[in-house]
Design a protein around this motif. Sequence first.
Motif, PDB file in Angstrom:
ATOM      1  N   ALA A  99       0.974  -0.865   0.015  1.00 44.64           N
ATOM      2  CA  ALA A  99       0.167  -0.443   0.128  1.00 44.64           C
ATOM      3  C   ALA A  99       0.820   0.998   0.234  1.00 44.64           C
ATOM      4  O   ALA A  99       0.561   1.772  -0.593  1.00 44.64           O
ATOM      5  N   ASN A 174      -3.393   5.283  11.677  1.00 44.71           N
ATOM      6  CA  ASN A 174      -2.403   4.680  12.494  1.00 44.71           C
ATOM      7  C   ASN A 174      -1.617   6.178  12.078  1.00 44.71           C
ATOM      8  O   ASN A 174      -1.259   6.929  11.518  1.00 44.71           O
ATOM      9  N   ASP A 202      -6.487   6.715   2.617  1.00 48.97           N
ATOM     10  CA  ASP A 202      -5.872   5.137   3.670  1.00 48.97           C
ATOM     11  C   ASP A 202      -6.861   4.078   4.086  1.00 48.97           C
ATOM     12  O   ASP A 202      -7.228   4.425   5.446  1.00 48.97           O
ATOM     13  N   TYR A 205      -6.798  -0.884   7.822  1.00 50.45           N
ATOM     14  CA  TYR A 205      -6.933  -1.217   9.003  1.00 50.45           C
ATOM     15  C   TYR A 205      -8.312  -1.529   9.046  1.00 50.45           C
ATOM     16  O   TYR A 205      -8.864  -1.697   9.836  1.00 50.45           O
ATOM     17  N   LYS A 237      -2.272  -5.494   7.181  1.00 55.74           N
ATOM     18  CA  LYS A 237      -2.542  -5.923   7.704  1.00 55.74           C
ATOM     19  C   LYS A 237      -3.597  -6.631   8.492  1.00 55.74           C
ATOM     20  O   LYS A 237      -3.148  -7.430   8.834  1.00 55.74           O
TER      21      LYS A 237
HETATM   22  N1  PMP Z   1      -1.202   2.864   5.402  1.00 50.41           N
HETATM   23  C1  PMP Z   1      -1.171   2.860   6.289  1.00 50.41           C
HETATM   24  C2  PMP Z   1      -1.680   3.711   7.655  1.00 50.41           C
HETATM   25  C3  PMP Z   1       0.248   2.507   7.359  1.00 50.41           C
HETATM   26  O1  PMP Z   1       0.427   2.221   8.485  1.00 50.41           O
HETATM   27  C4  PMP Z   1       0.667   1.401   6.202  1.00 50.41           C
HETATM   28  C5  PMP Z   1       1.750   0.315   7.488  1.00 50.41           C
HETATM   29  N2  PMP Z   1       3.040  -0.176   6.745  1.00 50.41           N
HETATM   30  C6  PMP Z   1       0.453   1.037   5.206  1.00 50.41           C
HETATM   31  C7  PMP Z   1      -0.300   2.377   4.463  1.00 50.41           C
HETATM   32  C8  PMP Z   1       1.837   0.379   3.938  1.00 50.41           C
HETATM   33  O2  PMP Z   1       1.261  -0.598   4.630  1.00 50.41           O
HETATM   34  P1  PMP Z   1       2.332  -1.878   3.668  1.00 50.41           P
HETATM   35  O3  PMP Z   1       2.391  -3.160   4.638  1.00 50.41           O
HETATM   36  O4  PMP Z   1       1.180  -2.583   2.156  1.00 50.41           O
HETATM   37  O5  PMP Z   1       2.885  -1.279   1.869  1.00 50.41           O
END
Ligand code: PMP
Length: 396
Positions: A99, A174, A202, A205, A237
């Motif tokens: 992501a 987050n 985004d 979660y 996640k």
């Molecule tokens: N968005 C948020 C809010 C996250 O906490 C994270 C954590 N890595 C990501 C995106 C990216 O996730 P990914 O492991 O799929 O790159």
Amino acid sequence: MKFSPAVSSLQPSATIAAATKAKELKAQGKTIYEFTLGEPDFNTPLHIREAAIEAMNSGKTHYTPAGGVPDLLKAICQAAKRDYNLDIEPQNVVVSNGAKHSIHNVLTALCSPGDEVLIPTPYWVSYSALVELAGGVPILVEASEDDGFLPSVEALRAKVTDRTRLIMINSPSNPTGVVLPVELLREIGELAVEKDLYVLSDEIYDKLLYPGASTQCFMTLSEEIAKRTIIINGVSKAYAMTGWRIGWTIGDPALIKAINKLQSQQTSNPCSISQYAAIAALTGPQECVGEMLQEFEKRREYVVGRIKDLPEVSFVEPGGAFYVFFNVSKHFGRELPGGVTVKDSTEFCTALLEQAQVALVTGDAFGAPGFVRLSFATDMKTLEAGLDRLSEFLKN
Ligand code: PMP
Ligand code: GLU
């Protein structure tokens, strides 16, 4: 060596830096109670791992279409229908290497130099860095602890200029775990419609919600809002698949095509084997998600209870994700164990690591001075021992 301006001004990811430091200390033989990285400690569920093995053994080990194999695009569409009652087609979806990469691609595709991106604070560390890498300007809009870390639409509106291109939101959040009420999401969407902006929502979660919390996919808020919405999600996640690096973007076909073009030059495609694993995650039994969530919920209960008992510490209870973000600013300027005094969260984290071997991430990295983030995506035994030490550190 001389580096490009973009890389020279780039800071390393603070979450990853904190985790690396904790791991280095562990490698030196030290016992460290590590609550830095936001990544589930569970192994990826068996049926997903088996799908990856099957993919390898059946020769799915070649380049794929740049934006993902058709079966994965279809699986994402079906999951969107099942989980949000959202009707989308494969032309609305592009798969990337996690992501984080999806967010980078959206910003790269949309931002012209100097374009402004509104980001409510506290925000995930990488948002501002990724905006800057894309040539944009992050405009932080403060949401305070007193307001439950809910961004105000009026504060967002006040920051809109001719250069504003998009608003980035993240719910559950987050680092705070705060879940934005659906009405607030709608108001943000209406602001985007009124001001002709995009919203990058985004939702990584969205499957990690605790009892009492609920949310809605931003793209389902209204037809008008949907046209302005870009959804980011992935398997990291919810399915404990951080290392597989699969994330995706849902949006207008023109944006998806632009990201496909970008990716075809940049990475060719996301890992073929991981894509087949992600198909199994999305189309296979979903009980594993609930089981991991139940475990997170127990930890959340425990951690929230313990942090409530810490002296002179405050926080907003997380409704989702696996973080508690708490305010330690009352401890600044006081003598802490080891005779140290600290003036900010970054120094607090260093002192806590050195004196109590507990690793947290500084709130400074999330645009929230005075706070620290604890990730409870780790086992109960480590949480118990780490919180005992944190408690001793603050009571001393
Ligand atoms: N968005 C948020 C809010 C996250 O906490 C994270 C954590 N890595 C990501 C995106 C990216 O996730 P990914 O492991 O799929 O790159
Ligand atoms: N998103 C997780 C975190 O905030 C993983 C690390 C990262 O990608 O920054 O800890």
